[in-house]
Design a protein around this motif. Structure first.
Motif, PDB file in Angstrom:
ATOM      1  N   GLN B  65       0.812  -1.216   0.000  1.00  0.00           N
ATOM      2  CA  GLN B  65       0.000   0.000   0.000  1.00  0.00           C
ATOM      3  C   GLN B  65       0.847   1.268   0.000  1.00  0.00           C
ATOM      4  N   ALA B  66       2.120   1.133   0.373  1.00  0.00           N
ATOM      5  CA  ALA B  66       2.948   2.321   0.592  1.00  0.00           C
ATOM      6  C   ALA B  66       3.022   3.193  -0.659  1.00  0.00           C
ATOM      7  N   SER B  67       3.124   4.516  -0.457  1.00  0.00           N
ATOM      8  CA  SER B  67       3.310   5.391  -1.616  1.00  0.00           C
ATOM      9  C   SER B  67       4.786   5.766  -1.685  1.00  0.00           C
ATOM     10  N   TRP B  68       5.363   5.527  -2.833  1.00  0.00           N
ATOM     11  CA  TRP B  68       6.821   5.578  -2.964  1.00  0.00           C
ATOM     12  C   TRP B  68       7.326   6.888  -3.520  1.00  0.00           C
ATOM     13  N   VAL B  69       6.578   7.522  -4.414  1.00  0.00           N
ATOM     14  CA  VAL B  69       7.078   8.765  -5.008  1.00  0.00           C
ATOM     15  C   VAL B  69       6.051   9.878  -4.834  1.00  0.00           C
ATOM     16  N   GLY B  70       6.552  11.083  -4.781  1.00  0.00           N
ATOM     17  CA  GLY B  70       5.667  12.226  -4.610  1.00  0.00           C
ATOM     18  C   GLY B  70       6.459  13.378  -4.027  1.00  0.00           C
ATOM     19  N   SER B  71       5.900  14.580  -4.110  1.00  0.00           N
ATOM     20  CA  SER B  71       6.664  15.727  -3.609  1.00  0.00           C
ATOM     21  C   SER B  71       5.935  16.451  -2.490  1.00  0.00           C
ATOM     22  N   ASP B  72       4.726  16.070  -2.156  1.00  0.00           N
ATOM     23  CA  ASP B  72       4.095  16.670  -0.987  1.00  0.00           C
ATOM     24  C   ASP B  72       3.098  15.692  -0.361  1.00  0.00           C
ATOM     25  N   ARG B  73       2.362  16.176   0.633  1.00  0.00           N
ATOM     26  CA  ARG B  73       1.554  15.285   1.457  1.00  0.00           C
ATOM     27  C   ARG B  73       0.410  14.612   0.709  1.00  0.00           C
ATOM     28  N   SER B  74       0.039  15.137  -0.456  1.00  0.00           N
ATOM     29  CA  SER B  74      -1.158  14.609  -1.118  1.00  0.00           C
ATOM     30  C   SER B  74      -1.020  13.126  -1.463  1.00  0.00           C
ATOM     31  N   VAL B  75       0.203  12.656  -1.752  1.00  0.00           N
ATOM     32  CA  VAL B  75       0.352  11.239  -2.112  1.00  0.00           C
ATOM     33  C   VAL B  75       0.181  10.328  -0.912  1.00  0.00           C
ATOM     34  N   PHE B  96       7.891  10.598   1.551  1.00  0.00           N
ATOM     35  CA  PHE B  96       8.352  11.572   2.529  1.00  0.00           C
ATOM     36  C   PHE B  96       9.838  11.369   2.839  1.00  0.00           C
ATOM     37  N   VAL B  97      10.211  10.101   3.081  1.00  0.00           N
ATOM     38  CA  VAL B  97      11.616   9.807   3.395  1.00  0.00           C
ATOM     39  C   VAL B  97      12.506  10.182   2.216  1.00  0.00           C
ATOM     40  N   GLN B  98      12.030   9.838   1.012  1.00  0.00           N
ATOM     41  CA  GLN B  98      12.835  10.129  -0.179  1.00  0.00           C
ATOM     42  C   GLN B  98      13.010  11.633  -0.367  1.00  0.00           C
ATOM     43  N   ASP B  99      11.920  12.366  -0.145  1.00  0.00           N
ATOM     44  CA  ASP B  99      11.961  13.812  -0.352  1.00  0.00           C
ATOM     45  C   ASP B  99      12.896  14.482   0.643  1.00  0.00           C
ATOM     46  N   PHE B 339       7.529  16.036  11.307  1.00  0.00           N
ATOM     47  CA  PHE B 339       6.155  15.588  11.541  1.00  0.00           C
ATOM     48  C   PHE B 339       5.190  16.770  11.545  1.00  0.00           C
ATOM     49  N   THR B 340       5.681  17.951  11.936  1.00  0.00           N
ATOM     50  CA  THR B 340       4.805  19.111  12.022  1.00  0.00           C
ATOM     51  C   THR B 340       4.947  20.015  10.807  1.00  0.00           C
ATOM     52  N   ASP B 341       5.766  19.587   9.836  1.00  0.00           N
ATOM     53  CA  ASP B 341       5.963  20.368   8.617  1.00  0.00           C
ATOM     54  C   ASP B 341       4.709  20.246   7.740  1.00  0.00           C
ATOM     55  N   THR B 342       4.113  21.377   7.357  1.00  0.00           N
ATOM     56  CA  THR B 342       2.829  21.316   6.642  1.00  0.00           C
ATOM     57  C   THR B 342       2.948  20.615   5.287  1.00  0.00           C
ATOM     58  N   THR B 343       4.162  20.584   4.698  1.00  0.00           N
ATOM     59  CA  THR B 343       4.304  19.912   3.404  1.00  0.00           C
ATOM     60  C   THR B 343       4.025  18.422   3.518  1.00  0.00           C
TER      61      THR B 343
END
Lengths: 397, 385
Positions: B65-75, B96-99, B339-343
């Motif tokens: 289920q994990a989402s692997w790519v993306g640049s903000d919280r929407s993924v 998130f980790v990748q970013d 964790f508190t970063d809005t992105t």
């Protein structure tokens, strides 16, 4: 110490031989150590006093009587923001002891199970226990605490959608809410009955041991003791007319009202420290049991002891001797690690102490208080465990 | 006798017994290791049930289920939470980790200066690797380079302000880099100090002995958080008015003092295990105290307590995470900061970040413990009873 240098043997054989005289050298080095220490301490003391004078900080422990002005999330005794700093520190100390006591019990039980599981002949069980130990031994305890706190407990539902467990318990992101027992009239006889039962059980065990020594006959001491300890308070409870009611939590529109509540901070810290320490205890148990020679088990079998009796009478008592010293240090580690509660806002000793320090600025006084308390806990635990260890130790010729 | 007919002697051969059930077949292995007794059968079933309950969920969450790519919280958020995932979605947020991977490693170290950190990291690997392989020569030179020259060079490179390098102050340091620096300094300082403290504790000079005992017992009696806090609050008070001491240095002092006390107790265990005859033999050869200690006692004592020493190192590495409590941004704290970063704020971000941090810590600590097991076997020259 300085007068020791004066009483040192006079250099009869000339200065060269004095350099090679171990006694003279030992005195010289000790005097040197003392001189350096005194100079350093005086230098520090001078700096501290000038720094304190510059920042206008009054020294002394008078601030402990002042109004604290901060609230704590969980307290075993009555406390509000109007209470004194001294009481805030006491609240912290009690919370530290609470987490230590509950954590130690759970960690020991889980550690025993995992440790014995690792020695199991069942491959699957042994491997599962190994995985548990290797995971928890190799990650920081702080991370485990955050895992429970921000990873698991924080994403539980709001109180209005709380997960309902058995016996009217509710699990939500405000912690665990449970029916709170309210003791009625006459309930004070129950603890008294309990104390009497414990004394009775100890007396019975002593008498049983004497009887066994004299006649060789055994009684099921464990079962009878358990019966006394559980039965007597139960009889007392029923005799005074079962004075117990529960304050059940009720689901409101937005929140749960009533009942008792265990804060998520406590749950996170308790679970994390118990599970983390259990991994270390498991290794200690395993090493202890493996440390008992195979000959012991074989000799017991040759004497015709059943496997259960062998474990109970031959292996466990000897394993205990190996287990106790490292187990003590694990208990102390757990107690010291409870100070990590500060990271998630659990009001234990270090947390309330450092809040007090930040508010009053009494750095030296507060640190001396916290140091004294932690060292006292350490020393008392060590003394108790040393006594226990000496009692268990092998009596050699 | 002569006719060979005895009533108690068997006249015909009995059929051969079937061979014992081999342990080498799959069925044999299952029988001995999983299904030996009824209790074992129950245990196996329980263990399998636990695995069946836990594993699919974990694997699903971590990988499928994990989402692997993306640049903000929407993924990593469901539609109701303002993301693109279907409602009820739960899975790890590796995007998130990748970013934030760079940040996890370097903290807020300026982007254009990060080559300096990488260079220091490479130097450390180049110096550490040959030291860890027993077969390679020149261990003394290697050790001096790693523990004396390397820290000085690393300091100038990382901190800068000299030789035309831009100055990068310690508050900008963070992430894995801080964790590794703290552990390296802790290890490099605690080992010699621990040896000195252990020797001091066994010394027959009462003053030296008392000093060492008090130091070791006080430090071991209080939590590391307390030691760090003391270093943070007390060190500025101890210095003359007007002197300042860098926050990072305070943490280093705290960690090094703490590790030294623990190391001292481990090494004392080794010293106590060396038979008295070794010291007496050295004395009779006319060796001085330091010659005796350096050439006879310590090599044997340290070899005995390698597991304990490595355990202390592992403990130290794990304990560096506590510097977050005095406001420093090591690996764990920099992950928590996000964790508190809005992105990236989603319900699954904390768990993902913590699992990543746990994995990194685990790799290092597990590696160290495996290496210690290897060294133990390598150095085992048969003196053990």
């Amino acid at each position: 110490m300085t007068d020791k240098a004066v009483t040192a043997p006079p250099p009869k054989r000339g200065t060269t031989s004095l350099i090679y005289d171990p006694k003279a050298r030992s005195i010289f080095f000790q005097v040197l150590t003392v001189v350096i220490l005194v100079v350093v301490v005086m230098w520090i003391a001078h700096n501290v006093s000038s720094n304190l004078a510059r920042s206008n900080t009054a020294s002394g422990y008078g601030f402990l009587g002042g109004r604290s002005g901060f609230d704590v999330g969980q307290s075993l005794i009555a406390y509000s923001s109007d209470s004194t700093y001294g009481r805030a520190i006491l609240v912290g100390l009690l919370n530290t002891l609470l987490i230590a006591a509950t954590g130690i019990i759970t960690a020991t039980v889980v550690g025993f199970i995992i440790g014995i599981g690792r020695l199991s002949k069942n491959w699957l069980v042994a491997k599962l226990c190994t995985v548990y130990v290797e995971i928890f031994r190799n990650i920081p305890p702080l991370l485990v605490i955050f895992f429970w706190y921000s990873g698991v407990l924080a994403i539980l539902p709001q109180p209005r959608d709380a997960i309902q467990g058995p016996l009217s318990t509710f699990l939500s992101n405000r912690g665990l809410t449970f029916p709170y027992p309210i003791w009625g009239e006459g309930a004070s006889v129950i603890p008294i009955a309990f104390v009497i039962a414990v004394i009775g059980a100890i007396g019975f065990a002593v008498w049983q041991k004497k009887r066994q020594m004299a006649t060789g006959k055994q009684l099921p001491t464990g079962w009878i003791s358990a019966g006394i300890i559980i039965g007597l308070p139960l009889i007392a409870f029923l005799a005074v007319g079962a004075p117990l009611t529960f304050d059940y939590p009720v689901e409101g529109r937005f929140n749960l009202s009533g009942g008792g509540n265990i804060r998520p901070e406590f749950v996170a810290l308790y679970l994390a420290l118990s599970l983390y320490t259990a991994a270390f205890i498991a290794e200690i148990i395993r090493a202890g049991i493996k440390g008992v020679g195979k000959g012991q088990t074989e000799a017991a079998a040759a004497l015709g002891l059943q496997p259960n009796k062998t474990t109970q009478l031959v292996v466990v008592p000897q394993a205990f001797r190996i287990i106790i010293p490292p187990l003590t240090s694990q208990y102390l580690n757990l107690t010291k690690n409870s100070s990590l509660g500060v990271a998630i806002g659990f009001p234990e000793l270090f947390s309330t102490g450092s809040t007090t320090l930040n508010q009053t600025g009494q750095a030296i006084e507060m640190i001396s208080i916290m140091l004294t308390i932690y060292l006292t806990i350490s020393i008392l635990t060590s003394l108790f465990m040393n006594w226990f260890n000496a009692k268990m130790a092998l009596v050699e010729r | 006798m002569s006719n060979g007919k005895l009533s108690y002697v068997r006249a015909d051969m009995i059929a051969p017994e079937p061979p014992p059930i081999s342990n080498n077949t799959v069925a044999g292995w299952l029988r001995t290791n999983l299904l030996a007794t009824p209790k074992d059968v129950v245990l196996t079933i329980v263990a399998l049930a636990v695995l069946a309950l836990a594993l699919p969920g974990i694997i699903n969450w971590l990988f499928i289920q994990a989402s692997w790519v993306g640049s903000d919280r929407s993924v990593c958020a469901t539609i109701a939470q303002g993301g693109i995932q279907p409602d009820g979605w739960k899975g790890a947020c590796w995007a998130f980790v990748q970013d934030r991977f760079q940040q996890f490693i370097f903290g807020r170290y300026p982007l254009e200066e990060r080559w300096r950190v990488i260079l220091v990291g490479l130097m450390m690997i180049v110096l550490l690797a040959p030291l860890m392989i027993p077969k390679l020569p020149h261990k003394t030179v290697n050790a001096v380079l790693l523990f004396v020259v390397f820290p000085i060079v690393a300091f100038f490179l990382l901190h800068g302000g000299f030789f035309g390098l831009d100055r990068v102050d310690t508050p900008l340091w963070g992430g894995m880099m801080v964790t590794l620096i703290l552990s390296f300094v802790g290890i490099a300082v605690s080992f010699p100090f621990g040896i000195l403290l252990a020797l001091g504790r066994r010394s027959n000079m009462p003053v030296v002995k008392m000093f060492c005992v008090i130091f070791i017992e006080v430090i071991r009696g209080v939590p590391l958080v307390m030691v760090l806090f003391m270093a943070n609050v007390m060190l500025p008070l101890f210095l003359p008015t007007g002197w300042t001491i860098d926050n990072f240095l305070r943490a280093l002092v705290g960690v090094a003092l703490f590790a030294s006390a623990y190391m001292a107790e481990v090494i004392r265990g080794g010293l106590q295990a060396i038979p008295k005859g070794q010291a007496e033999g050295a004395d009779s050869l006319g060796l001085s105290y330091w010659q005796k200690t350096r050439l006879i006692i310590l090599p044997q004592a340290i070899k005995l307590v390698i597991p304990g020493i490595v355990n202390t190192f592992i403990g130290l590495f794990k304990d560096t995470s506590l510097v977050s409590i005095i406001g420093m941004f090591d690996l764990l704290n920099i992950i928590r900061l996000n964790f508190t970063d809005t992105t990236w704020i989603t319900p699954v971000t904390p768990l993902t970040g913590l699992i990543f941090a746990g994995f990194v810590f685990w790799i290092f600590c597990f590696g160290m413990s495996r290496y210690s097991a290897f060294m133990e076997r390598h150095l085992d020259t048969g003196h053990k009873r």
